[in-house]
Design a protein around this motif. Sequence first.
Motif, PDB file in Angstrom:
ATOM      1  N   GLU A   3     -41.539 -19.805   1.461  1.00 14.03           N
ATOM      2  CA  GLU A   3     -41.921 -19.296   0.148  1.00 14.03           C
ATOM      3  C   GLU A   3     -42.552 -17.911   0.279  1.00 14.03           C
ATOM      4  O   GLU A   3     -43.325 -17.644   1.197  1.00 14.03           O
ATOM      5  N   ALA A   4     -42.192 -17.035  -0.646  1.00 11.51           N
ATOM      6  CA  ALA A   4     -42.786 -15.697  -0.666  1.00 11.51           C
ATOM      7  C   ALA A   4     -44.211 -15.810  -1.193  1.00 11.51           C
ATOM      8  O   ALA A   4     -44.442 -16.371  -2.263  1.00 11.51           O
ATOM      9  N   LEU A  55     -47.262 -21.020  -8.069  1.00 15.30           N
ATOM     10  CA  LEU A  55     -47.460 -22.205  -8.892  1.00 15.30           C
ATOM     11  C   LEU A  55     -47.893 -23.368  -8.005  1.00 15.30           C
ATOM     12  O   LEU A  55     -47.651 -23.364  -6.794  1.00 15.30           O
ATOM     13  N   LYS A  56     -48.519 -24.364  -8.602  1.00 17.17           N
ATOM     14  CA  LYS A  56     -48.880 -25.559  -7.842  1.00 17.17           C
ATOM     15  C   LYS A  56     -47.633 -26.372  -7.511  1.00 17.17           C
ATOM     16  O   LYS A  56     -47.519 -26.968  -6.457  1.00 17.17           O
ATOM     17  N   TYR A  57     -46.682 -26.392  -8.458  1.00 19.86           N
ATOM     18  CA  TYR A  57     -45.423 -27.110  -8.211  1.00 19.86           C
ATOM     19  C   TYR A  57     -44.332 -26.548  -9.121  1.00 19.86           C
ATOM     20  O   TYR A  57     -44.578 -26.235 -10.289  1.00 19.86           O
ATOM     21  N   HIS A  58     -43.129 -26.426  -8.563  1.00 24.36           N
ATOM     22  CA  HIS A  58     -41.956 -26.056  -9.361  1.00 24.36           C
ATOM     23  C   HIS A  58     -40.725 -26.508  -8.585  1.00 24.36           C
ATOM     24  O   HIS A  58     -40.672 -26.352  -7.353  1.00 24.36           O
ATOM     25  N   LYS A  59     -39.764 -27.069  -9.282  1.00 21.09           N
ATOM     26  CA  LYS A  59     -38.579 -27.592  -8.599  1.00 21.09           C
ATOM     27  C   LYS A  59     -37.811 -26.519  -7.843  1.00 21.09           C
ATOM     28  O   LYS A  59     -37.091 -26.811  -6.882  1.00 21.09           O
ATOM     29  N   ALA A  60     -37.950 -25.254  -8.268  1.00 20.67           N
ATOM     30  CA  ALA A  60     -37.285 -24.147  -7.572  1.00 20.67           C
ATOM     31  C   ALA A  60     -38.167 -23.536  -6.484  1.00 20.67           C
ATOM     32  O   ALA A  60     -37.785 -22.557  -5.853  1.00 20.67           O
ATOM     33  N   GLY A  61     -39.348 -24.127  -6.270  1.00 19.38           N
ATOM     34  CA  GLY A  61     -40.282 -23.597  -5.273  1.00 19.38           C
ATOM     35  C   GLY A  61     -41.521 -23.029  -5.944  1.00 19.38           C
ATOM     36  O   GLY A  61     -41.465 -22.574  -7.090  1.00 19.38           O
ATOM     37  N   ALA A  64     -41.332 -19.562  -7.571  1.00 20.52           N
ATOM     38  CA  ALA A  64     -40.205 -19.418  -8.504  1.00 20.52           C
ATOM     39  C   ALA A  64     -40.324 -18.170  -9.385  1.00 20.52           C
ATOM     40  O   ALA A  64     -39.318 -17.523  -9.693  1.00 20.52           O
ATOM     41  N   LEU A  65     -41.524 -17.808  -9.777  1.00 20.27           N
ATOM     42  CA  LEU A  65     -41.689 -16.617 -10.614  1.00 20.27           C
ATOM     43  C   LEU A  65     -41.392 -15.345  -9.831  1.00 20.27           C
ATOM     44  O   LEU A  65     -40.687 -14.451 -10.313  1.00 20.27           O
ATOM     45  N   GLU A  66     -41.918 -15.251  -8.615  1.00 20.12           N
ATOM     46  CA  GLU A  66     -41.706 -14.048  -7.797  1.00 20.12           C
ATOM     47  C   GLU A  66     -40.272 -13.956  -7.288  1.00 20.12           C
ATOM     48  O   GLU A  66     -39.611 -12.925  -7.446  1.00 20.12           O
ATOM     49  N   ALA A  67     -39.789 -15.039  -6.663  1.00 23.98           N
ATOM     50  CA  ALA A  67     -38.488 -15.005  -5.982  1.00 23.98           C
ATOM     51  C   ALA A  67     -37.318 -15.228  -6.928  1.00 23.98           C
ATOM     52  O   ALA A  67     -36.175 -14.920  -6.568  1.00 23.98           O
ATOM     53  N   GLY A  68     -37.574 -15.727  -8.109  1.00 23.22           N
ATOM     54  CA  GLY A  68     -36.498 -15.978  -9.054  1.00 23.22           C
ATOM     55  C   GLY A  68     -36.589 -15.087 -10.279  1.00 23.22           C
ATOM     56  O   GLY A  68     -35.811 -14.153 -10.469  1.00 23.22           O
ATOM     57  N   GLU A 153     -53.121 -33.671 -17.050  1.00 26.99           N
ATOM     58  CA  GLU A 153     -52.896 -33.041 -15.746  1.00 26.99           C
ATOM     59  C   GLU A 153     -52.095 -33.958 -14.825  1.00 26.99           C
ATOM     60  O   GLU A 153     -51.194 -33.518 -14.108  1.00 26.99           O
ATOM     61  N   LYS A 154     -52.402 -35.262 -14.871  1.00 27.95           N
ATOM     62  CA  LYS A 154     -51.710 -36.223 -14.010  1.00 27.95           C
ATOM     63  C   LYS A 154     -50.306 -36.536 -14.506  1.00 27.95           C
ATOM     64  O   LYS A 154     -49.378 -36.733 -13.719  1.00 27.95           O
ATOM     65  N   THR A 155     -50.143 -36.574 -15.817  1.00 31.15           N
ATOM     66  CA  THR A 155     -48.881 -37.033 -16.410  1.00 31.15           C
ATOM     67  C   THR A 155     -47.908 -35.901 -16.696  1.00 31.15           C
ATOM     68  O   THR A 155     -46.705 -36.012 -16.422  1.00 31.15           O
ATOM     69  N   LEU A 156     -48.410 -34.816 -17.260  1.00 27.52           N
ATOM     70  CA  LEU A 156     -47.550 -33.708 -17.686  1.00 27.52           C
ATOM     71  C   LEU A 156     -47.394 -32.633 -16.618  1.00 27.52           C
ATOM     72  O   LEU A 156     -46.518 -31.779 -16.723  1.00 27.52           O
ATOM     73  N   GLY A 157     -48.264 -32.668 -15.598  1.00 38.97           N
ATOM     74  CA  GLY A 157     -48.220 -31.635 -14.564  1.00 38.97           C
ATOM     75  C   GLY A 157     -49.339 -30.631 -14.744  1.00 38.97           C
ATOM     76  O   GLY A 157     -50.127 -30.700 -15.692  1.00 38.97           O
ATOM     77  N   SER A 158     -49.428 -29.698 -13.834  1.00 39.55           N
ATOM     78  CA  SER A 158     -50.512 -28.721 -13.814  1.00 39.55           C
ATOM     79  C   SER A 158     -50.598 -27.919 -15.110  1.00 39.55           C
ATOM     80  O   SER A 158     -49.628 -27.277 -15.522  1.00 39.55           O
ATOM     81  N   LEU A 159     -51.763 -27.957 -15.746  1.00 47.06           N
ATOM     82  CA  LEU A 159     -51.974 -27.155 -16.956  1.00 47.06           C
ATOM     83  C   LEU A 159     -52.002 -25.670 -16.610  1.00 47.06           C
ATOM     84  O   LEU A 159     -51.596 -24.828 -17.414  1.00 47.06           O
ATOM     85  N   GLU A 160     -52.475 -25.350 -15.414  1.00 47.86           N
ATOM     86  CA  GLU A 160     -52.489 -23.945 -14.982  1.00 47.86           C
ATOM     87  C   GLU A 160     -51.065 -23.422 -14.825  1.00 47.86           C
ATOM     88  O   GLU A 160     -50.769 -22.289 -15.219  1.00 47.86           O
TER      89      GLU A 160
END
Length: 207
Positions: A3-4, A55-61, A64-68, A153-160
């Motif tokens: 990851e970058a 990001l804390k998590y993203h399916k693309a890594g 994802a914002l920087e590299a995609g 936060e637990k169910t929907l994912g990171s609010l940040e």
Amino acid sequence: MPEARRHHYVPIFLLTPWTIDGVLHGYWWNERKGTLDCKKKGPRAFCNVVDLFTLKYHKAGRDALEAGFFQKIDEQGAAVRDHLVADGMTGLSEDQRIEFARLLFSLDIRRKDTVERLRSMKQVYANGFDSDEQLRTWFKENGYEGLPSEWAEKTLGSLEDRALLGIQKLVDNEIVGSRLINAHWGVAQIGPRDGTFVLSDRPLIRV
């Protein structure tokens, strides 16, 4: 692929033309020493922050914002910049205007202070959940003792992450973007006696 982590808020393609033999001379006033200092390195060493868009998590890594997202904007924007430098407005398509407008918006929005404000929206989201009396009552009646924001936060994912991903909507601002795309565009040539341009870490100047 690793990851970058070093994320550029000024695209490398805007820094590269200012290099001498591949080296960029970055000057700044050192207030502690009272001297003008110079950093001499390749363009990748300038205008970046570690984990700026991570990001804390993203399916693309997590990058994802920087590299995609931003990488695509920079690649398309660089191609339009080359067209404008070589041919001016001649043959510039509507799609190219859109691509260049996205680049311009991104130059403001990817700056560290803007990104930090977006990350801080996490607390705004959390406060919105936790201050909703109906929501808190519903959770209590259904046997959940924690705060609604903790459940979210637990169910929907990171609010940040959700707050930071909003950067994409800011770049693709249809209302302001349409005005810019339809405005009169031109290319100004700076002559040898017209003064000089200095590229700082704020390459976009808005009046």
